[in-house]
Design an enzyme around this catalytic site. Structure first.
Site, PDB file in Angstrom:
ATOM      1  N   ASN A   7       0.873  -1.167   0.000  1.00 60.13           N
ATOM      2  CA  ASN A   7       0.000   0.000   0.000  1.00 60.13           C
ATOM      3  C   ASN A   7       0.916   1.225   0.000  1.00 60.13           C
ATOM      4  OD1 ASN A   7      -1.827   2.023   0.478  1.00 60.13           O
ATOM      5  ND2 ASN A   7      -2.780   1.058   2.254  1.00 60.13           N
ATOM      6  N   LYS A  14       3.377   0.895   3.069  1.00 59.15           N
ATOM      7  CA  LYS A  14       3.022  -0.113   4.066  1.00 59.15           C
ATOM      8  C   LYS A  14       3.025  -1.465   3.370  1.00 59.15           C
ATOM      9  CE  LYS A  14      -0.117   2.927   6.554  1.00 59.15           C
ATOM     10  NZ  LYS A  14      -1.499   3.265   6.708  1.00 59.15           N
ATOM     11  N   ARG A  90      -2.485  -2.068  -3.589  1.00 61.46           N
ATOM     12  CA  ARG A  90      -3.716  -1.312  -3.378  1.00 61.46           C
ATOM     13  C   ARG A  90      -3.718  -0.098  -4.307  1.00 61.46           C
ATOM     14  NH1 ARG A  90      -5.199   3.242   0.931  1.00 61.46           N
ATOM     15  NH2 ARG A  90      -7.356   3.430   0.307  1.00 61.46           N
ATOM     16  N   HIS A 179     -12.344   3.152  -0.803  1.00 60.98           N
ATOM     17  CA  HIS A 179     -12.312   2.284   0.385  1.00 60.98           C
ATOM     18  C   HIS A 179     -13.109   0.991   0.171  1.00 60.98           C
ATOM     19  CE1 HIS A 179     -11.942   6.228   2.879  1.00 60.98           C
ATOM     20  NE2 HIS A 179     -10.734   5.721   2.727  1.00 60.98           N
ATOM     21  N   HIS A 207     -16.630   3.715   7.089  1.00 56.49           N
ATOM     22  CA  HIS A 207     -15.158   3.680   7.148  1.00 56.49           C
ATOM     23  C   HIS A 207     -14.713   5.099   7.480  1.00 56.49           C
ATOM     24  CE1 HIS A 207     -11.031   2.405   5.768  1.00 56.49           C
ATOM     25  NE2 HIS A 207     -10.928   3.718   5.786  1.00 56.49           N
ATOM     26  N   LEU A 208     -14.385   5.322   8.761  1.00 56.85           N
ATOM     27  CA  LEU A 208     -14.073   6.671   9.217  1.00 56.85           C
ATOM     28  C   LEU A 208     -12.613   6.728   9.656  1.00 56.85           C
ATOM     29  CD1 LEU A 208     -17.292   7.249  11.392  1.00 56.85           C
ATOM     30  CD2 LEU A 208     -17.019   7.506   8.917  1.00 56.85           C
ATOM     31  N   ASN A 210      -8.728   9.006   8.320  1.00 58.54           N
ATOM     32  CA  ASN A 210      -8.287  10.301   7.834  1.00 58.54           C
ATOM     33  C   ASN A 210      -9.117  10.669   6.605  1.00 58.54           C
ATOM     34  OD1 ASN A 210      -6.693  12.530   7.823  1.00 58.54           O
ATOM     35  ND2 ASN A 210      -5.184  11.593   6.479  1.00 58.54           N
ATOM     36  N   ARG A 240      -9.996  17.113   3.710  1.00 58.69           N
ATOM     37  CA  ARG A 240     -10.848  17.289   2.520  1.00 58.69           C
ATOM     38  C   ARG A 240     -12.213  17.843   2.908  1.00 58.69           C
ATOM     39  NH1 ARG A 240     -10.094  11.202   0.606  1.00 58.69           N
ATOM     40  NH2 ARG A 240      -8.100  11.101   1.677  1.00 58.69           N
ATOM     41  N   ASP A 282      -6.257  15.536  12.678  1.00 60.17           N
ATOM     42  CA  ASP A 282      -6.248  14.290  13.442  1.00 60.17           C
ATOM     43  C   ASP A 282      -7.333  14.315  14.528  1.00 60.17           C
ATOM     44  OD1 ASP A 282      -3.875  11.978  14.147  1.00 60.17           O
ATOM     45  OD2 ASP A 282      -5.367  12.444  15.685  1.00 60.17           O
ATOM     46  N   ARG A 284      -7.693  12.636  17.198  1.00 54.20           N
ATOM     47  CA  ARG A 284      -7.244  12.620  18.597  1.00 54.20           C
ATOM     48  C   ARG A 284      -6.950  14.051  19.056  1.00 54.20           C
ATOM     49  NH1 ARG A 284      -3.303   7.563  17.643  1.00 54.20           N
ATOM     50  NH2 ARG A 284      -3.235   8.647  15.658  1.00 54.20           N
ATOM     51  N   GLY A 330      -9.525   4.070  11.609  1.00 58.17           N
ATOM     52  CA  GLY A 330      -8.944   4.752  12.772  1.00 58.17           C
ATOM     53  C   GLY A 330      -9.954   5.441  13.679  1.00 58.17           C
ATOM     54  N   ASN A 334     -11.944   3.667  17.079  1.00 60.75           N
ATOM     55  CA  ASN A 334     -11.324   4.159  18.324  1.00 60.75           C
ATOM     56  C   ASN A 334     -11.967   5.372  18.978  1.00 60.75           C
ATOM     57  OD1 ASN A 334      -8.906   2.371  18.398  1.00 60.75           O
ATOM     58  ND2 ASN A 334      -8.554   3.315  16.396  1.00 60.75           N
ATOM     59  N   GLU A 385      -7.910  -4.361   5.110  1.00 60.13           N
ATOM     60  CA  GLU A 385      -7.866  -4.188   3.656  1.00 60.13           C
ATOM     61  C   GLU A 385      -6.784  -5.079   3.039  1.00 60.13           C
ATOM     62  OE1 GLU A 385      -7.819   0.031   4.734  1.00 60.13           O
ATOM     63  OE2 GLU A 385      -8.754   0.394   2.798  1.00 60.13           O
TER      64      GLU A 385
HETATM   65  P1  ADP Z   1      -6.100   6.676   6.948  1.00 62.54           P
HETATM   66  O1  ADP Z   1      -5.852   5.196   6.752  1.00 62.54           O
HETATM   67  O2  ADP Z   1      -7.252   7.222   6.175  1.00 62.54           O
HETATM   68  O3  ADP Z   1      -4.877   7.530   6.900  1.00 62.54           O
HETATM   69  P2  ADP Z   1      -6.814   5.855   9.655  1.00 62.54           P
HETATM   70  O4  ADP Z   1      -7.894   4.886   9.383  1.00 62.54           O
HETATM   71  O5  ADP Z   1      -5.505   5.355  10.159  1.00 62.54           O
HETATM   72  O6  ADP Z   1      -6.594   6.846   8.448  1.00 62.54           O
HETATM   73  O7  ADP Z   1      -7.395   6.912  10.733  1.00 62.54           O
HETATM   74  C1  ADP Z   1      -6.647   7.958  11.219  1.00 62.54           C
HETATM   75  C2  ADP Z   1      -7.534   8.747  12.176  1.00 62.54           C
HETATM   76  O8  ADP Z   1      -7.963   7.891  13.253  1.00 62.54           O
HETATM   77  C3  ADP Z   1      -6.830   9.929  12.827  1.00 62.54           C
HETATM   78  O9  ADP Z   1      -7.660  11.070  12.746  1.00 62.54           O
HETATM   79  C4  ADP Z   1      -6.683   9.488  14.265  1.00 62.54           C
HETATM   80  O10 ADP Z   1      -6.758  10.566  15.137  1.00 62.54           O
HETATM   81  C5  ADP Z   1      -7.862   8.585  14.483  1.00 62.54           C
HETATM   82  N1  ADP Z   1      -7.659   7.746  15.658  1.00 62.54           N
HETATM   83  C6  ADP Z   1      -8.271   7.891  16.834  1.00 62.54           C
HETATM   84  N2  ADP Z   1      -7.843   7.006  17.745  1.00 62.54           N
HETATM   85  C7  ADP Z   1      -6.914   6.269  17.151  1.00 62.54           C
HETATM   86  C8  ADP Z   1      -6.089   5.182  17.583  1.00 62.54           C
HETATM   87  N3  ADP Z   1      -6.148   4.687  18.809  1.00 62.54           N
HETATM   88  N4  ADP Z   1      -5.235   4.678  16.684  1.00 62.54           N
HETATM   89  C9  ADP Z   1      -5.169   5.166  15.428  1.00 62.54           C
HETATM   90  N5  ADP Z   1      -5.937   6.194  14.977  1.00 62.54           N
HETATM   91  C10 ADP Z   1      -6.789   6.748  15.820  1.00 62.54           C
END
Ligand code: ADP
Length: 397
Positions: A7, A14, A90, A179, A207-208, A210, A240, A282, A284, A330, A334, A385
């Site tokens: 990926n 990755k 991917r 996705h 699918h939530l 980034n 976005r 982000d 978090r 992500g 979480n 994935e």
């Molecule tokens: P992408 O694959 O689209 O880059 P991810 O699915 O890894 O994104 O999601 C990233 C998002 O998930 C970030 O906004 C991050 O803050 C949020 N997130 C919240 N808690 C966690 C966690 N424990 N581990 C990883 N991402 C987290």
């Protein structure tokens, strides 16, 4: 059979080496800061984590280092490259050029180059990843697995834009979604968890991450999805904008002195959660800022959840009912407060969240977060994935 899944991002790569008999990753890792100083490989195998700090000037150097690690005496999991049967890549966007998983050939890569503008943040990186692998493993069979494939089943009235039909035909401008591998995986896992035949189920998959997208999956097939011609559409995302009135884009470009292309870069990279909050893309960081009283972080999070809620409701109506809502990626896996904001207050539609279950931390397993009485089940399902890409690649071989 062992499949290497790649990926590739613009500055990251990755990978997972998946043993198809057990459907398990026997090694995985990430190359970071490719093409920028401070390159780093983090490789996990044999119960250990190996970190190599080394400049990675391009994707070819990165993949060479990955292969060295995979065959290394200590960090490796295979004796030689011969044990790797194929590579699955991917790819975010396929346009109408590819409707399913496709074997890599020179001709296919030429077409890939022609359609790279469909996902300007992602497709050029995937091409770099494929070319790097072909340079290092010229004889290995490789497959392109498209995020868009799962969405090919959308009916015409869901996938077309209301533009001149002749323009759709001529330029193939329509909704493609993204996705897809994740939506496909979690919808399948949900059916298994619920012990139901997928044909009987109406599921909304969220699918939530980034990047975020929401899909309606009826009878095991995707019937609608929130992303569009590119991954810019749908709910607002990390950077976005998501859906926006196009007249506003023209107006903004004029006011800010941007070309249309610059306007799209602005919408892709400076908007969404980052633009609204002024804090971060982000979730978090946004949660922390909101808890600290930051009003714009609160606003960004509220806009996100509200937009997601509208898609869930719309897809429930489109499918004529709903059996299950799945959260993944992500944020979906979480972030309890986001899940609550999205599905809370939907009791009238048979969705009852169990607050205690929702608050439990992510242990990597499938979790049911609705009450036992809830007619619509709400599940948190870790996405995989890479496994879907490996399965598709193996099936193609
Ligand atoms: P992408 O694959 O689209 O880059 P991810 O699915 O890894 O994104 O999601 C990233 C998002 O998930 C970030 O906004 C991050 O803050 C949020 N997130 C919240 N808690 C966690 C966690 N424990 N581990 C990883 N991402 C987290």
């Amino acid at each position: 059979m062992k499949i290497l899944v790649i990926n590739a991002g613009s500055s990251s790569l990755k990978y997972q080496l998946i043993d198809m008999a057990a459907e398990e990753a026997i090694a995985k890792g990430t190359c970071e800061r490719i093409g920028i100083s401070g390159g780093k490989l983090t490789h996990k195998a044999n119960g250990k984590t190996f970190v190599i700090d080394r400049e990675l000037p391009n994707h070819t150097e990165a993949i060479s280092l990955v292969l060295k690690e995979l065959t290394d005496a200590e960090a490796g999991v295979v004796k030689s490259m011969d044990e790797i049967d194929a590579v699955g890549h991917r790819v975010v966007a396929s346009g109408e050029a590819f409707t399913e998983t496709t074997l890599v050939t020179d001709e296919v890569m030429k077409t890939m180059d022609e359609i790279k503008e469909l996902a300007p943040l992602h497709n050029p990186a995937a091409i770099l990843g494929v070319n790097a692998c072909r340079a290092v493993m010229p004889d290995k069979k490789m497959a392109l697995v498209f995020d868009t494939s799962f969405h090919q089943t959308m009916p015409d009235y869901a996938k077309l834009y209301a533009i001149d039909y002749n323009d759709y035909k001529k330029y193939q401008v329509r909704r493609y979604g993204a996705h897809g591998t994740s939506h496909k995986f979690v919808a399948g896992e949900a059916a298994k968890y619920l012990r139901k035949n997928p044909v009987e189920l109406k599921i909304v998959t969220c699918h939530l991450g980034n990047g975020s997208s929401i899909s309606a999956v009826k009878g095991g097939q995707c019937v609608d999805t929130s992303m569009g011609f590119t991954p810019l559409a749908g709910v607002p995302m990390g950077t976005r904008s998501g859906d926006i009135d196009y007249a506003a884009v023209e107006f903004l470009c004029r006011k800010k002195g941007l070309s249309f292309a610059e306007g799209l870069t602005y919408l892709n990279k400076q908007c969404g959660m980052l633009g609204v909050s002024g804090v971060s893309s982000d979730f978090r960081d946004l949660t922390q800022a909101k808890d600290g009283g930051n009003e714009r972080a609160r606003l960004a999070l509220d806009m996100f959840s509200y937009s997601c809620k509208k898609y869930v409701g719309a897809y429930m109506a489109a499918m004529g009912g709903l059996d299950c809502i799945v959260f993944t990626a992500g944020v979906g896996e979480n972030t309890p407060h986001v899940r609550k904001a999205i599905v809370g207050g939907m009791e009238a539609f048979g969705v009852e969240l169990d607050d205690t279950r929702n608050e439990q931390s992510n242990d990597g397993s499938i979790r049911e977060i609705s009450t036992d009485a809830s007619r619509v089940k709400v599940l948190v399902i870790p996405t995989n994935e890479e496994l879907v890409i490996a399965r598709e690649t193996a099936a193609l071989l």
